[in-house]
Design an enzyme around this catalytic site. Structure first.
Site, PDB file in Angstrom:
ATOM      1  NE  ARG A  47      -4.556  -5.814   6.382  1.00 43.45           N
ATOM      2  CZ  ARG A  47      -3.939  -5.051   7.297  1.00 43.45           C
ATOM      3  NH1 ARG A  47      -4.237  -5.171   8.569  1.00 43.45           N
ATOM      4  NH2 ARG A  47      -3.025  -4.174   6.937  1.00 43.45           N
ATOM      5  CG  HIS A  76       1.523  -4.382   4.484  1.00 39.93           C
ATOM      6  ND1 HIS A  76       0.412  -3.898   3.808  1.00 39.93           N
ATOM      7  CD2 HIS A  76       1.438  -3.856   5.748  1.00 39.93           C
ATOM      8  CE1 HIS A  76      -0.297  -3.140   4.622  1.00 39.93           C
ATOM      9  NE2 HIS A  76       0.303  -3.090   5.793  1.00 39.93           N
ATOM     10  CD  GLN A 106       2.945   0.620   6.674  1.00 30.90           C
ATOM     11  OE1 GLN A 106       1.838   0.289   7.060  1.00 30.90           O
ATOM     12  NE2 GLN A 106       3.448   1.826   6.936  1.00 30.90           N
ATOM     13  CG  ASP A 124       5.995  -5.718  11.333  1.00 30.69           C
ATOM     14  OD1 ASP A 124       5.198  -5.222  12.157  1.00 30.69           O
ATOM     15  OD2 ASP A 124       5.622  -6.431  10.370  1.00 30.69           O
ATOM     16  CB  CYS A 154       4.095  -1.133   9.269  1.00 31.76           C
ATOM     17  SG  CYS A 154       4.019  -2.724  10.126  1.00 31.76           S
ATOM     18  NE  ARG A 173      -0.929   1.777   4.601  1.00 32.11           N
ATOM     19  CZ  ARG A 173      -1.423   0.704   5.199  1.00 32.11           C
ATOM     20  NH1 ARG A 173      -1.039   0.394   6.423  1.00 32.11           N
ATOM     21  NH2 ARG A 173      -2.287  -0.096   4.578  1.00 32.11           N
TER      22      ARG A 173
HETATM   23  N1  NVA Z   1       3.680  -8.116   9.860  1.00 32.19           N
HETATM   24  C1  NVA Z   1       2.457  -7.593  10.433  1.00 32.19           C
HETATM   25  C2  NVA Z   1       2.081  -6.301   9.792  1.00 32.19           C
HETATM   26  C3  NVA Z   1       0.826  -5.674  10.340  1.00 32.19           C
HETATM   27  C4  NVA Z   1       0.457  -4.391   9.666  1.00 32.19           C
HETATM   28  C5  NVA Z   1       1.353  -8.621  10.266  1.00 32.19           C
HETATM   29  O1  NVA Z   1       1.256  -9.217   9.194  1.00 32.19           O
HETATM   30  O2  NVA Z   1       0.606  -8.833  11.226  1.00 32.19           O
HETATM   31  N1   CP Z   2       0.213  -0.992   9.250  1.00 36.22           N
HETATM   32  C1   CP Z   2      -1.006  -1.521   9.035  1.00 36.22           C
HETATM   33  O1   CP Z   2      -1.284  -2.110   7.990  1.00 36.22           O
HETATM   34  O2   CP Z   2      -1.881  -1.348  10.062  1.00 36.22           O
HETATM   35  P1   CP Z   2      -3.311  -2.012  10.233  1.00 36.22           P
HETATM   36  O3   CP Z   2      -3.098  -3.475  10.499  1.00 36.22           O
HETATM   37  O4   CP Z   2      -3.904  -1.290  11.423  1.00 36.22           O
HETATM   38  O5   CP Z   2      -4.118  -1.801   8.997  1.00 36.22           O
END
Ligand code: NVA
Ligand code: CP
Length: 301
Positions: free
Chosen positions: A104, A131, A134, A219, A259, A287
Site C-alpha cells: 500500500r 484499489h 476493495q 468514498d 469502502c 476483504r
Molecule cells: N480513497 C480512499 C480509500 C481508502 C480505503 C483513500 O485513498 O484514502
Molecule cells: N477500505 C480500506 O482499504 O480500508 P483501510 O484503509 O482501513 O485498509
C-alpha cells in the site's frame, strides 16, 4: 512460467475474476463453519504499508494466519525502503525470502516497479490510482446480496479517485454500466474513461446518475495524502452527499456500498450506514474472504 501479479483488476481475466468471487463466497462459508483450511503452512507474506490501514492490514494478516501461514508488517519507518534503498533492489531482496508481497503506497508506478523486479506475486493494496482488492470484496458483496451484476447499472458518487478508477475497471471486467457523478475538476482518469466510453458515463447530477441503479457507491472526499485539501473539497462536494433521499431515487432494490472508513455527515448522511440498503459492513468483512481467494489464486499458479 511468469509470475502473476494483481496490480489492477485487468491483471485477471473476467472468467478468473468471476471464479475468484465464487471461491471467496465458499471460503467465507468454510470460515464461518469453523472448518480448518491450512494450505499455505510456512508460507510468508510481506505487507508493505506506506499509508494507514485498518481493514487491509487486519484482513491480509488474519487471512494468512487462517491459511496456516504468516504475514509480516513492514513500515517505511523501519525498513531501508524508507531510507531510499532503490525499489528494484528491495523487491529482489524481499521476494527472495517470502512467497507473496502486498504493498500500500502513494505512487502506482512504485508498485509496478516492485512487481517488475519481484520473483513472487505482488498485490496492490491501494495506490493513489487504484484499489483493486476493495473491488473484489465489493463484487462478492453484490453477488451475495443481489446475484449476477452483469448488465446492471452502478453509480459512483463523489471523487474520481482510486476507488472510482477501480470501479471503471470493474465495469469492464464484470460487464456493468457505470454512471459517475462528480463535480468539475474531480473526474476519474481521463484515459480510463475514454477507453471504457461504451459503458462509463461521467455526469454532474447525482439524482440523474442514480436512476435505475442497482448499486450506489461513494468514498471520502479527501483521500489519504489529500488531507490539506479537506476544506476546499468539502465545499466542492457539498451537493454530492449520498443520503436516504438520494437512494430513494435509485432502483427499488438498490444497495449501497462504501469502502470505509466513512465520514458520517460528509460524503454520507449520519444514518446511511444503518439503513437496510447499506451493505458496507458485509463489504468490509469480505476483504478477508476475497483476499484469501486472491492469495490462493496467486500462490497456486
Ligand atoms: N480513497 C480512499 C480509500 C481508502 C480505503 C483513500 O485513498 O484514502
Ligand atoms: N477500505 C480500506 O482499504 O480500508 P483501510 O484503509 O482501513 O485498509
Amino acid at each position: 512460467m511468469t509470475t502473476r501479479h494483481f496490480l489492477t483488476l485487468l491483471d485477471l481475466s473476467p472468467q478468473e475474476l468471476k471464479t475468484l468471487v465464487q471461491r471467496a463466497i465458499e471460503l467465507k462459508r468454510m470460515q464461518r463453519a469453523g472448518e480448518i483450511y491450512e494450505p499455505f503452512k510456512n508460507r510468508v507474506m510481506s505487507m508493505i504499508f506506506e499509508k494507514s490501514s485498518t481493514r487491509t492490514r487486519v484482513s491480509f494478516e488474519a487471512g494468512m494466519a487462517q491459511f496456516g501461514g504468516h504475514a509480516m508488517f513492514l513500515s517505511p519507518r523501519d525498513t531501508q525502503l524508507g531510507r531510499g534503498e532503490p525499489v528494484a533492489d528491495s523487491a529482489r531482496v524481499i521476494s527472495s525470502m517470502v512467497d507473496i508481497v502486498m504493498i500500500r503506497t502513494f505512487s502506482h508506478e512504485l508498485v509496478q516497479e516492485f512487481a517488475a523486479n519481484s520473483s513472487v506475486p505482488v498485490i496492490n493494496a491501494l495506490t493513489d490510482d487504484y484499489h483493486p482488492c476493495q473491488l473484489l470484496a465489493d463484487m462478492q458483496a453484490f453477488a451475495e446480496h443481489r446475484g449476477d451484476i452483469t448488465g446492471c447499472t452502478v453509480t459512483w458518487i463523489g471523487d474520481g479517485n482510486n476507488m472510482c478508477n477501480s470501479y471503471i475497471n470493474a465495469a469492464r471486467q464484470f460487464g456493468f454500466k457505470l454512471n459517475i457523478a462528480c463535480p468539475e475538476g474531480f473526474e476519474p482518469d481521463a484515459a480510463l474513461v475514454e477507453a471504457n466510453a461504451d459503458r462509463v458515463t461521467v455526469m454532474r447530477d447525482p439524482v440523474a446518475a442514480v436512476k435505475n441503479s442497482s448499486l450506489v457507491v461513494t468514498d471520502v472526499w479527501a483521500s489519504m495524502g489529500q488531507e490539506e485539501e479537506q476544506k476546499q473539497r468539502e465545499a466542492a462536494f457539498a451537493s454530492y452527499q449520498v443520503n436516504e433521499a438520494l437512494l430513494d431515487k435509485a432502483a427499488d432494490d438498490v444497495i449501497f456500498m462504501h469502502c470505509l472508513p466513512a465520514h458520517r455527515g460528509e460524503e454520507i448522511s449520519e444514518t446511511l450506514l444503518d439503513d437496510p440498503r447499506s451493505v458496507a459492513f458485509d463489504e468490509a468483512e469480505n476483504r478477508l474472504h476475497a483476499q484469501k481467494a486472491l492469495i490462493e489464486f496467486l500462490l497456486t499458479q
